[in-house]
Write a protein that holds these residues in place. Sequence first.
Motif, PDB file in Angstrom:
ATOM      1  N   GLY A 104       0.845  -1.193   0.000  1.00  0.00           N
ATOM      2  CA  GLY A 104       0.000   0.000   0.000  1.00  0.00           C
ATOM      3  C   GLY A 104       0.877   1.238   0.000  1.00  0.00           C
ATOM      4  O   GLY A 104       2.111   1.143  -0.133  1.00  0.00           O
ATOM      5  N   LEU A 105       0.259   2.388   0.173  1.00  0.00           N
ATOM      6  CA  LEU A 105       0.999   3.643   0.151  1.00  0.00           C
ATOM      7  C   LEU A 105       0.873   4.371   1.482  1.00  0.00           C
ATOM      8  O   LEU A 105      -0.030   4.111   2.267  1.00  0.00           O
ATOM      9  CB  LEU A 105       0.487   4.542  -0.983  1.00  0.00           C
ATOM     10  CG  LEU A 105       0.601   3.984  -2.405  1.00  0.00           C
ATOM     11  CD1 LEU A 105       0.160   5.025  -3.422  1.00  0.00           C
ATOM     12  CD2 LEU A 105       2.011   3.506  -2.710  1.00  0.00           C
ATOM     13  N   THR A 106       1.816   5.276   1.719  1.00  0.00           N
ATOM     14  CA  THR A 106       1.837   6.090   2.928  1.00  0.00           C
ATOM     15  C   THR A 106       1.922   7.563   2.538  1.00  0.00           C
ATOM     16  O   THR A 106       2.090   7.904   1.360  1.00  0.00           O
ATOM     17  CB  THR A 106       3.047   5.733   3.803  1.00  0.00           C
ATOM     18  OG1 THR A 106       4.254   6.168   3.121  1.00  0.00           O
ATOM     19  CG2 THR A 106       3.142   4.236   4.061  1.00  0.00           C
ATOM     20  N   GLY A 107       1.851   8.434   3.537  1.00  0.00           N
ATOM     21  CA  GLY A 107       2.019   9.856   3.276  1.00  0.00           C
ATOM     22  C   GLY A 107       3.366  10.165   2.659  1.00  0.00           C
ATOM     23  O   GLY A 107       3.477  11.040   1.787  1.00  0.00           O
ATOM     24  N   ASP A 108       4.407   9.454   3.089  1.00  0.00           N
ATOM     25  CA  ASP A 108       5.739   9.678   2.514  1.00  0.00           C
ATOM     26  C   ASP A 108       5.774   9.320   1.037  1.00  0.00           C
ATOM     27  O   ASP A 108       6.404  10.018   0.228  1.00  0.00           O
ATOM     28  CB  ASP A 108       6.788   8.853   3.264  1.00  0.00           C
ATOM     29  CG  ASP A 108       7.113   9.426   4.627  1.00  0.00           C
ATOM     30  OD1 ASP A 108       7.057  10.654   4.779  1.00  0.00           O
ATOM     31  OD2 ASP A 108       7.428   8.646   5.547  1.00  0.00           O
ATOM     32  N   THR A 109       5.116   8.221   0.661  1.00  0.00           N
ATOM     33  CA  THR A 109       5.132   7.827  -0.749  1.00  0.00           C
ATOM     34  C   THR A 109       4.304   8.787  -1.600  1.00  0.00           C
ATOM     35  O   THR A 109       4.621   8.993  -2.769  1.00  0.00           O
ATOM     36  CB  THR A 109       4.617   6.388  -0.929  1.00  0.00           C
ATOM     37  OG1 THR A 109       3.275   6.292  -0.429  1.00  0.00           O
ATOM     38  CG2 THR A 109       5.500   5.399  -0.194  1.00  0.00           C
ATOM     39  N   TYR A 110       3.256   9.383  -1.022  1.00  0.00           N
ATOM     40  CA  TYR A 110       2.528  10.420  -1.755  1.00  0.00           C
ATOM     41  C   TYR A 110       3.480  11.574  -2.105  1.00  0.00           C
ATOM     42  O   TYR A 110       3.486  12.080  -3.223  1.00  0.00           O
ATOM     43  CB  TYR A 110       1.370  10.970  -0.928  1.00  0.00           C
ATOM     44  CG  TYR A 110       0.239  10.001  -0.653  1.00  0.00           C
ATOM     45  CD1 TYR A 110       0.004   8.908  -1.489  1.00  0.00           C
ATOM     46  CD2 TYR A 110      -0.601  10.171   0.441  1.00  0.00           C
ATOM     47  CE1 TYR A 110      -1.032   8.028  -1.230  1.00  0.00           C
ATOM     48  CE2 TYR A 110      -1.637   9.290   0.704  1.00  0.00           C
ATOM     49  CZ  TYR A 110      -1.852   8.220  -0.131  1.00  0.00           C
ATOM     50  OH  TYR A 110      -2.875   7.351   0.126  1.00  0.00           O
ATOM     51  N   GLY A 111       4.268  11.999  -1.126  1.00  0.00           N
ATOM     52  CA  GLY A 111       5.226  13.068  -1.365  1.00  0.00           C
ATOM     53  C   GLY A 111       6.280  12.673  -2.384  1.00  0.00           C
ATOM     54  O   GLY A 111       6.668  13.480  -3.239  1.00  0.00           O
ATOM     55  N   ALA A 112       6.746  11.426  -2.310  1.00  0.00           N
ATOM     56  CA  ALA A 112       7.754  10.954  -3.254  1.00  0.00           C
ATOM     57  C   ALA A 112       7.207  10.956  -4.678  1.00  0.00           C
ATOM     58  O   ALA A 112       7.890  11.379  -5.620  1.00  0.00           O
ATOM     59  CB  ALA A 112       8.215   9.552  -2.864  1.00  0.00           C
ATOM     60  N   LEU A 113       5.973  10.493  -4.852  1.00  0.00           N
ATOM     61  CA  LEU A 113       5.367  10.472  -6.182  1.00  0.00           C
ATOM     62  C   LEU A 113       5.186  11.882  -6.724  1.00  0.00           C
ATOM     63  O   LEU A 113       5.392  12.131  -7.920  1.00  0.00           O
ATOM     64  CB  LEU A 113       4.024   9.751  -6.130  1.00  0.00           C
ATOM     65  CG  LEU A 113       4.084   8.233  -5.933  1.00  0.00           C
ATOM     66  CD1 LEU A 113       2.681   7.663  -5.742  1.00  0.00           C
ATOM     67  CD2 LEU A 113       4.771   7.556  -7.114  1.00  0.00           C
ATOM     68  N   CYS A 114       4.795  12.805  -5.869  1.00  0.00           N
ATOM     69  CA  CYS A 114       4.653  14.194  -6.288  1.00  0.00           C
ATOM     70  C   CYS A 114       5.987  14.749  -6.772  1.00  0.00           C
ATOM     71  O   CYS A 114       6.064  15.392  -7.834  1.00  0.00           O
ATOM     72  CB  CYS A 114       4.111  15.023  -5.127  1.00  0.00           C
ATOM     73  SG  CYS A 114       4.015  16.797  -5.456  1.00  0.00           S
ATOM     74  N   GLU A 115       7.033  14.513  -6.023  1.00  0.00           N
ATOM     75  CA  GLU A 115       8.362  15.025  -6.379  1.00  0.00           C
ATOM     76  C   GLU A 115       8.835  14.436  -7.705  1.00  0.00           C
ATOM     77  O   GLU A 115       9.354  15.157  -8.575  1.00  0.00           O
ATOM     78  CB  GLU A 115       9.350  14.681  -5.265  1.00  0.00           C
ATOM     79  CG  GLU A 115      10.688  15.376  -5.362  1.00  0.00           C
ATOM     80  CD  GLU A 115      10.627  16.846  -4.992  1.00  0.00           C
ATOM     81  OE1 GLU A 115      11.548  17.579  -5.394  1.00  0.00           O
ATOM     82  OE2 GLU A 115       9.662  17.253  -4.314  1.00  0.00           O
ATOM     83  N   LEU A 116       8.662  13.126  -7.889  1.00  0.00           N
ATOM     84  CA  LEU A 116       9.110  12.481  -9.119  1.00  0.00           C
ATOM     85  C   LEU A 116       8.273  12.918 -10.316  1.00  0.00           C
ATOM     86  O   LEU A 116       8.796  13.077 -11.423  1.00  0.00           O
ATOM     87  CB  LEU A 116       9.034  10.955  -8.944  1.00  0.00           C
ATOM     88  CG  LEU A 116       9.997  10.367  -7.911  1.00  0.00           C
ATOM     89  CD1 LEU A 116       9.727   8.874  -7.723  1.00  0.00           C
ATOM     90  CD2 LEU A 116      11.451  10.596  -8.315  1.00  0.00           C
TER      91      LEU A 116
END
Length: 270
Positions: A240-252
Motif C-alpha cells: 500500500g501507500l503512505t504519506g511519505d510515498t505520496y510526497g515521493a510520487l509528487c516530487e518524481l
Amino acid sequence: MRIALSFLTRIPMGRLETPDYMRDLGRAAGFFPLVGLLVGAICLIAWLAGRLLFGPAVAGVAAVAAGLGATGAIHLDGLMDAADGLLSARSRDRMLEIMKDSRVGVMGAAAGALALMLRWALLLELTPPRAAAALLVAPAVGRMVIPLAAVRWPPARAEGMGAAFGRHVGGAQLAGALLGGLTLAVGVPGLLAWWGQSPAAPPGLTAAVTVSALRGLGAWLAALGVGLAGGRWLSRRLGGLTGDTYGALCELAELAAIACFALQTGRWTG
C-alpha cells in the motif's frame, strides 16, 4: 482551497475552524493542482529575479529554493523518507518503520540531493519561455498525482496521516485533480506562447501556441505515467501507500514534467 493551502504550503491561512482536518483535506484534494500553480508562481518570480540580477544558474537555484520555502520541503521529505525505507533491503514492516523515523539516512540524503541537482540541471537547460511554463505546470501536475495515488491504492498502514487522508478522497476529487491538472498543463503554456508571440503573427492559434500546448500535454502524461507506474511499484513493495510515498510520487512527477519541457527534440531530428 484554504485547507489545501494550509497543508501543502507554508502560506499563512489564519485559523481554520474544522472538526476533522484530514477529512476536509481529503475532500479538498481536487484543488491540489491549483495549489501547485500558486507554488509555481512563487518559483517563477524567484527565477525571474535571479535571472535579472545574476544569470541562468543563480535563477535555477532561486527557483528551487523558493519552492522549498513555499512548501516547507514536505514532498522532498517524503521522497527522502521513502528512499531510506525502500532502499534498505529490509522486510516490509522494517521498511515502514524506517520511513517513520524522523532521522535521515544516507539513502534519503542521496535521493534528496539527486532530486535537487536534477531539478536545477533541468531548469538550466530551459529557454526562458519554456522555463516559465515548466515552473508553473510542474508543481500543478505533481500535486495531481497525490489524489490519484490515494484513490488507486490502499494505505500501507491502518493508521496514520496518509490513511486518514486517503479515506476521504473519492472519484469527484480525483476527477477534479486530473481535469484541473490537464487544463493547467495545456492552457498555461499555450497562453504564455500566445502572450509572447510577435505582434506580426496572425490572430488565433499559431504553431508556437500549438506546440507549447502539446508540450504541456506531454508533461501531464509524463506526470500521470510516473504516478501510475511509481504507485504500482511502491504498493507492491509496501503493501500500500503512505504519506511519505505520496510526497515521493509528487516530487518524481514534477521532475518528469520539467524534463518534458527540457527535451531537446531537435537533436534527434537533426
